[in-house]
Design a protein around this motif. Structure first.
Motif, PDB file in Angstrom:
ATOM      1  N   LEU A   1      45.208  69.207  71.767  1.00  0.00           N
ATOM      2  CA  LEU A   1      44.822  68.328  72.876  1.00  0.00           C
ATOM      3  C   LEU A   1      46.059  67.715  73.535  1.00  0.00           C
ATOM      4  CD1 LEU A   1      41.696  66.540  71.337  1.00  0.00           C
ATOM      5  CD2 LEU A   1      41.717  68.324  73.085  1.00  0.00           C
ATOM      6  N   ASP A   2      47.030  67.325  72.707  1.00  0.00           N
ATOM      7  CA  ASP A   2      48.296  66.797  73.258  1.00  0.00           C
ATOM      8  C   ASP A   2      49.022  67.874  74.058  1.00  0.00           C
ATOM      9  OD1 ASP A   2      47.876  64.336  72.119  1.00  0.00           O
ATOM     10  OD2 ASP A   2      49.193  64.666  70.404  1.00  0.00           O
ATOM     11  N   TRP A   3      49.026  69.085  73.518  1.00  0.00           N
ATOM     12  CA  TRP A   3      49.707  70.202  74.188  1.00  0.00           C
ATOM     13  C   TRP A   3      49.079  70.478  75.552  1.00  0.00           C
ATOM     14  CZ3 TRP A   3      48.504  75.938  73.853  1.00  0.00           C
ATOM     15  CH2 TRP A   3      49.557  76.703  74.367  1.00  0.00           C
ATOM     16  N   LEU A   4      47.743  70.515  75.589  1.00  0.00           N
ATOM     17  CA  LEU A   4      47.057  70.756  76.856  1.00  0.00           C
ATOM     18  C   LEU A   4      47.314  69.627  77.857  1.00  0.00           C
ATOM     19  CD1 LEU A   4      43.696  72.167  75.482  1.00  0.00           C
ATOM     20  CD2 LEU A   4      45.340  73.404  76.897  1.00  0.00           C
ATOM     21  N   LYS A   5      47.409  68.409  77.352  1.00  0.00           N
ATOM     22  CA  LYS A   5      47.708  67.275  78.234  1.00  0.00           C
ATOM     23  C   LYS A   5      49.078  67.454  78.894  1.00  0.00           C
ATOM     24  CE  LYS A   5      48.006  62.209  78.254  1.00  0.00           C
ATOM     25  NZ  LYS A   5      47.871  60.973  77.420  1.00  0.00           N
ATOM     26  N   LEU A   6      50.042  67.953  78.121  1.00  0.00           N
ATOM     27  CA  LEU A   6      51.377  68.202  78.671  1.00  0.00           C
ATOM     28  C   LEU A   6      51.348  69.350  79.676  1.00  0.00           C
ATOM     29  CD1 LEU A   6      53.564  67.867  75.450  1.00  0.00           C
ATOM     30  CD2 LEU A   6      53.498  66.298  77.387  1.00  0.00           C
ATOM     31  N   LEU A   7      50.608  70.409  79.362  1.00  0.00           N
ATOM     32  CA  LEU A   7      50.508  71.542  80.290  1.00  0.00           C
ATOM     33  C   LEU A   7      49.921  71.106  81.626  1.00  0.00           C
ATOM     34  CD1 LEU A   7      49.174  74.405  77.955  1.00  0.00           C
ATOM     35  CD2 LEU A   7      51.545  73.884  78.587  1.00  0.00           C
TER      36      LEU A   7
ATOM     37  N   THR B   1      62.997  87.325  75.029  1.00  0.00           N
ATOM     38  CA  THR B   1      63.422  86.771  73.751  1.00  0.00           C
ATOM     39  C   THR B   1      62.664  85.490  73.393  1.00  0.00           C
ATOM     40  OG1 THR B   1      65.144  85.470  74.851  1.00  0.00           O
ATOM     41  CG2 THR B   1      65.748  87.688  74.100  1.00  0.00           C
ATOM     42  N   ASN B   2      61.756  85.090  74.236  1.00  0.00           N
ATOM     43  CA  ASN B   2      61.059  83.823  74.006  1.00  0.00           C
ATOM     44  C   ASN B   2      59.793  84.048  73.178  1.00  0.00           C
ATOM     45  OD1 ASN B   2      60.140  81.221  74.118  1.00  0.00           O
ATOM     46  ND2 ASN B   2      59.221  81.437  76.144  1.00  0.00           N
ATOM     47  N   ALA B   3      59.798  83.599  71.933  1.00  0.00           N
ATOM     48  CA  ALA B   3      58.611  83.707  71.081  1.00  0.00           C
ATOM     49  C   ALA B   3      57.958  82.358  70.873  1.00  0.00           C
ATOM     50  CB  ALA B   3      58.989  84.300  69.726  1.00  0.00           C
ATOM     51  N   LEU B   4      58.550  81.326  71.441  1.00  0.00           N
ATOM     52  CA  LEU B   4      58.017  79.977  71.280  1.00  0.00           C
ATOM     53  C   LEU B   4      57.165  79.590  72.479  1.00  0.00           C
ATOM     54  CD1 LEU B   4      61.200  78.192  69.915  1.00  0.00           C
ATOM     55  CD2 LEU B   4      59.046  78.457  68.681  1.00  0.00           C
ATOM     56  N   PRO B   5      56.008  78.983  72.258  1.00  0.00           N
ATOM     57  CA  PRO B   5      55.172  78.551  73.386  1.00  0.00           C
ATOM     58  C   PRO B   5      55.866  77.478  74.210  1.00  0.00           C
ATOM     59  CG  PRO B   5      53.972  78.470  71.288  1.00  0.00           C
ATOM     60  CD  PRO B   5      55.412  78.668  70.963  1.00  0.00           C
ATOM     61  N   LYS B   6      55.464  77.362  75.452  1.00  0.00           N
ATOM     62  CA  LYS B   6      55.963  76.276  76.298  1.00  0.00           C
ATOM     63  C   LYS B   6      55.625  74.935  75.648  1.00  0.00           C
ATOM     64  CE  LYS B   6      57.236  78.443  80.235  1.00  0.00           C
ATOM     65  NZ  LYS B   6      58.461  78.247  81.005  1.00  0.00           N
ATOM     66  N   LEU B   7      56.582  74.006  75.693  1.00  0.00           N
ATOM     67  CA  LEU B   7      56.374  72.656  75.150  1.00  0.00           C
ATOM     68  C   LEU B   7      55.901  72.716  73.704  1.00  0.00           C
ATOM     69  CD1 LEU B   7      54.560  71.327  78.339  1.00  0.00           C
ATOM     70  CD2 LEU B   7      56.881  70.723  77.643  1.00  0.00           C
ATOM     71  N   HIS B   8      56.538  73.600  72.917  1.00  0.00           N
ATOM     72  CA  HIS B   8      56.083  73.855  71.554  1.00  0.00           C
ATOM     73  C   HIS B   8      56.234  72.650  70.623  1.00  0.00           C
ATOM     74  CE1 HIS B   8      60.425  74.851  71.461  1.00  0.00           C
ATOM     75  NE2 HIS B   8      60.370  74.302  70.253  1.00  0.00           N
ATOM     76  N   GLY B   9      56.997  71.648  71.059  1.00  0.00           N
ATOM     77  CA  GLY B   9      57.172  70.452  70.224  1.00  0.00           C
ATOM     78  C   GLY B   9      55.872  69.702  69.966  1.00  0.00           C
ATOM     79  N   ALA B  10      54.854  69.959  70.808  1.00  0.00           N
ATOM     80  CA  ALA B  10      53.549  69.333  70.576  1.00  0.00           C
ATOM     81  C   ALA B  10      52.770  70.058  69.494  1.00  0.00           C
ATOM     82  CB  ALA B  10      52.736  69.320  71.874  1.00  0.00           C
TER      83      ALA B  10
END
Length: 279
Positions: free
Chosen positions: A227-233, A248-257
């Motif tokens: 829910l936090d991740w979607l709020k950031l998106l 080379t990017n295997a990490l989701p956008k704003l993955h810190g959430a």
């Protein structure tokens, strides 16, 4: 009195059934599940759904069962007696009522939340057996017996950090909150982010569930974290095309959430490195 989903909380059929069964049996409801699956919020929403006040007792590693009943401040009474304070003649001035006492003497029925019981010492649940069973306890300093005027609805949460005693478990109605499937998660997201575009939600949830199922993940992201991740998106006004994992990017956008420790971040970096080598 029947609990149902509220405007702010999506309860599955089995969870609704468990709450209402515990209310009917007049037994504490013991709720387990992954951190972030809404166990604490459940108690608040039960209170809202049944239009009852709620008392929250948040357990720490240092919490003792006696604190839920009352605490007697002998030190303050001794100090006041030395100072000649008139309050010293009434021992009740030095007794602090705990959450169970407050629930027992409430004018009407209340919801009592005992949150994260597994944080306390292993003897903590056993020390509350008689009080939760008989709905009464004795105050030794005053000689009075405190009895529940109205039996509270008791909801106890646990993150499964340690096993609870069998004698305690026998007195509870148990429910494990399973992690929501994709359809249930959509309903939960709609409650918190109404009107979210279907294309974005579909892409985000697909990526989220793939991330959760990655072998070797130390901490799987929870409902509250998605829910936090979607709020950031939404705040960044990102679309489904922005979430694609390319090159080379295997990490989701704003993955810190979603990823909350360096081991899991390194895991995805290693996966990206291995993917590059196989090309």
């Amino acid at each position: 009195m029947k609990f149902t989903s509220t405007a702010d909380y999506v309860a599955t059929d089995d969870l609704t059934l468990a709450v209402n069964a515990a209310v009917t049996l007049e037994r504490p409801l013991l709720v387990k599940g992954e951190p972030g699956t809404g166990k604490t919020e459940l108690a608040r929403q039960v209170a809202a759904s049944l239009d009852l006040p709620i008392l929250e007792w948040h357990i720490k590693s240092t919490t003792r069962a006696q604190q839920g009943l009352y605490e007697y401040d002998a030190v303050s009474r001794l100090r006041d007696s030395q100072l000649g304070d008139e309050r010293v003649h009434d021992i009740g001035n030095y007794i602090k009522k705990g959450k169970l006492w407050q629930a027992f003497e409430a004018e009407g029925r209340v919801v009592l939340l005992i949150d994260e019981i597994d944080k306390a010492d292993i003897e903590f649940p056993n020390d509350l057996l008689q009080e939760l069973d008989r709905m009464e306890f004795h105050v030794y300093e005053t000689g009075e017996t405190v009895r529940a005027q109205h039996r509270p609805i008791v909801i106890i949460t646990s993150n499964n950090e340690k096993e609870l005693p069998d004698a305690f478990l026998r007195r509870c109605f148990f429910h494990y909150i399973r992690f929501p499937d994709a359809d249930t998660m959509r309903k939960i997201v709609e409650v918190h982010h109404p009107g979210i575009k279907d294309a974005l939600l579909t892409t985000a949830l697909t990526q989220f569930y793939e991330l959760r199922e990655t072998p070797g993940l130390k901490k799987k992201p929870s409902t509250s974290e998605v829910l936090d991740w979607l709020k950031l998106l939404l705040a960044e006004d990102l679309g489904p095309e922005d979430l694609k994992l390319e090159g080379t990017n295997a990490l989701p956008k704003l993955h810190g959430a979603l990823l909350k420790n360096e081991q899991d971040v390194h895991l995805f970096e290693r996966l990206a490195f291995m993917a590059r080598r196989q090309r």
